[in-house]
Design a protein around this motif. Structure first.
Motif, PDB file in Angstrom:
ATOM      1  N   THR A   2     -67.918 -10.330  96.081  1.00 39.89           N
ATOM      2  CA  THR A   2     -67.324  -9.320  95.885  1.00 39.89           C
ATOM      3  C   THR A   2     -67.547  -8.064  96.561  1.00 39.89           C
ATOM      4  OG1 THR A   2     -66.715 -10.760  94.082  1.00 39.89           O
ATOM      5  CG2 THR A   2     -66.031  -8.382  93.549  1.00 39.89           C
ATOM      6  N   PHE A  30     -60.988  -3.897  96.841  1.00 40.67           N
ATOM      7  CA  PHE A  30     -61.979  -5.045  95.204  1.00 40.67           C
ATOM      8  C   PHE A  30     -61.093  -5.592  94.531  1.00 40.67           C
ATOM      9  CE2 PHE A  30     -65.266  -0.955  96.313  1.00 40.67           C
ATOM     10  CZ  PHE A  30     -66.062  -1.460  95.747  1.00 40.67           C
ATOM     11  N   GLY A  33     -61.126  -8.989  96.350  1.00 40.91           N
ATOM     12  CA  GLY A  33     -62.997  -9.904  95.774  1.00 40.91           C
ATOM     13  C   GLY A  33     -63.266 -10.280  94.759  1.00 40.91           C
ATOM     14  N   VAL A  34     -62.994  -9.946  93.959  1.00 43.88           N
ATOM     15  CA  VAL A  34     -62.991  -9.784  92.309  1.00 43.88           C
ATOM     16  C   VAL A  34     -62.496 -11.552  92.344  1.00 43.88           C
ATOM     17  CG1 VAL A  34     -62.140  -9.627  89.938  1.00 43.88           C
ATOM     18  CG2 VAL A  34     -63.031  -7.820  91.297  1.00 43.88           C
ATOM     19  N   THR A  35     -61.425 -11.336  93.046  1.00 40.39           N
ATOM     20  CA  THR A  35     -60.515 -12.936  92.543  1.00 40.39           C
ATOM     21  C   THR A  35     -60.826 -13.850  93.785  1.00 40.39           C
ATOM     22  OG1 THR A  35     -58.180 -11.833  92.126  1.00 40.39           O
ATOM     23  CG2 THR A  35     -58.311 -13.789  93.291  1.00 40.39           C
ATOM     24  N   GLY A  37     -64.624 -13.758  93.946  1.00 37.27           N
ATOM     25  CA  GLY A  37     -65.831 -14.296  93.159  1.00 37.27           C
ATOM     26  C   GLY A  37     -65.661 -15.319  92.224  1.00 37.27           C
ATOM     27  N   ALA A  47     -68.097 -16.232  85.903  1.00 37.13           N
ATOM     28  CA  ALA A  47     -67.960 -15.673  87.049  1.00 37.13           C
ATOM     29  C   ALA A  47     -68.635 -13.185  86.060  1.00 37.13           C
ATOM     30  CB  ALA A  47     -66.455 -15.369  87.652  1.00 37.13           C
ATOM     31  N   MET A  49     -69.398 -10.424  86.484  1.00 34.81           N
ATOM     32  CA  MET A  49     -69.847 -10.068  87.303  1.00 34.81           C
ATOM     33  C   MET A  49     -70.455  -8.356  87.173  1.00 34.81           C
ATOM     34  SD  MET A  49     -67.644 -11.592  90.835  1.00 34.81           S
ATOM     35  CE  MET A  49     -66.725 -11.279  90.003  1.00 34.81           C
ATOM     36  N   SER A  79     -75.718  -7.137  94.001  1.00 35.95           N
ATOM     37  CA  SER A  79     -74.702  -6.159  94.874  1.00 35.95           C
ATOM     38  C   SER A  79     -75.634  -5.617  95.650  1.00 35.95           C
ATOM     39  CB  SER A  79     -74.263  -4.944  92.967  1.00 35.95           C
ATOM     40  OG  SER A  79     -74.231  -3.524  93.330  1.00 35.95           O
ATOM     41  N   GLY A 209     -58.117  -9.995  89.847  1.00 34.57           N
ATOM     42  CA  GLY A 209     -57.808  -9.894  90.176  1.00 34.57           C
ATOM     43  C   GLY A 209     -57.258  -8.346  90.674  1.00 34.57           C
ATOM     44  N   ARG A 231     -71.602  -2.865  90.019  1.00 34.14           N
ATOM     45  CA  ARG A 231     -71.337  -2.533  90.811  1.00 34.14           C
ATOM     46  C   ARG A 231     -72.179  -0.713  91.888  1.00 34.14           C
ATOM     47  NH1 ARG A 231     -70.329   1.582  94.073  1.00 34.14           N
ATOM     48  NH2 ARG A 231     -67.993   1.329  95.196  1.00 34.14           N
TER      49      ARG A 231
END
Length: 332
Positions: A2, A30, A33-35, A37, A47, A49, A79, A209, A231
């Motif tokens: 992510t 971002f 990227g979360v999707t 992840g 998940a 994160m 990270s 996301g 992050r």
């Protein structure tokens, strides 16, 4: 994964001088990227994160505290490795951008690829809080020289003035992080709440996301919407080690701790608001209501059950079945 997508999009915007990337591109990087992840790690840890989201789930009792240090350790490690990967991928461009210098502030700064920093306009921040006292307003507008040792008088919509014994910049920068993370956590609970109107099964990753992307597009200008301690802090440690040095922690009047503490508080507030005001107000379904009304009864027997016929044959050793309209006790 992510953070590689996210940091890579920031690198394009910074190193490409707005030609190879944009603020919209950063939010898309971002968000999607979360999707990705969520798709990769959803079946393993749910998940997790974001340390603030993990903290809020533990604080409201949705996850045991024993998992918190393990999850956060995994988040910080991932990270940090993502920061190192991004640095290696863009090493040549980073070295060329400022002539070999690794700068934290200024127009040629590259540390902001990896972590958030307090922008210049945040000294004029007057949003979120309804009103600032007249003396502090003159300070904010540059009429009176700033004295970080003086408390800031904050007026809320319905509270008496409260003296905050902290520098003015903290009171100006802290609330946005709390507010944004509260929105994030509140929406996450809504997206996954089966009793509300959750995302369709299989679309949760995409919806989450989109949520991250929308927060960034609409509210990310002030400080890069630092809503995830996992992050921000590990990449900052990486830049400290990689050559940017102590200024990564000193910049912005020691801004570094705000993206760590404020999201924790914001996520907890958002979770409490959703569970206390929204989730608790969702009406129960008809079947649940019938069960709740019948819960006070020991055994329910229908009055319409026909009488048992009288037989001259010996009674069977098997128990007679319950009337067809009766409700088993086990349901309650």
């Amino acid at each position: 994964m992510t953070l590689v997508f996210g940091l890579g999009s920031v690198a394009h915007m910074v190193l490409g001088e707005q030609k190879m990337g944009s603020f919209l591109g950063v939010n898309l990087g971002f968000g999607f990227g979360v999707t990705m992840g969520v798709h990769v790690g959803g079946g393993i840890s749910g998940a997790h994160m974001n340390a603030a989201v993990t903290f809020a789930n533990c604080a409201v009792g949705r996850m045991p505290w024993r998992k918190f240090p393990l999850y956060v350790l995994g988040q910080f490690l991932g990270s940090f490795l993502a920061s190192a990967t991004t640095y290696l991928l863009f090493y040549g461009a980073i070295d060329h951008f400022a002539g070999g210098d690794l700068l934290v502030t200024g127009s040629l700064a590259t540390a902001n690829i990896f972590a958030t920093y307090l922008p210049d306009h945040m000294t004029l921040w007057q949003g979120f809080l309804d009103e600032v006292s007249a003396q502090d307003r003159r300070v904010l507008d540059g009429i009176v020289p700033k004295d970080p040792s003086l408390p800031l008088q904050i007026w809320g919509p319905a509270w008496a003035p409260v003296a905050w014994p902290c520098p003015q910049w903290v009171a100006m920068a802290f609330p946005p992080q709390v507010f944004l993370t509260a929105i994030l956590q509140l929406c996450l609970f809504a997206i996954t709440d089966k009793k509300n109107n959750p995302a369709l099964q299989g679309t949760e990753a995409l919806v989450i996301g989109v949520l991250v992307c929308v927060i960034g597009v609409s509210l990310g200008m002030n400080s890069g919407y630092a809503i995830n301690p996992s992050r921000d802090l590990p990449p900052r440690f990486f830049t400290f080690i990689a050559g940017w040095g102590k200024p990564v922690f000193r910049a912005g009047n020691n801004w570094w701790w705000v993206p760590v503490v404020a999201p924790l508080l914001g996520a907890y507030i958002g979770g409490i608001v959703y569970l206390g005001l929204i989730h608790s107000s969702i009406p129960q379904g008809p079947q649940s209501l019938e069960n709740a009304e019948a819960g006070d009864q020991k055994i329910t027997v229908s009055s319409k059950a026909p009488p048992m016929p009288i037989s001259t044959t010996p009674a069977s050793t098997q128990p007679a079945p319950p009337p067809s309209d009766s409700v088993p006790v086990e349901r309650f």
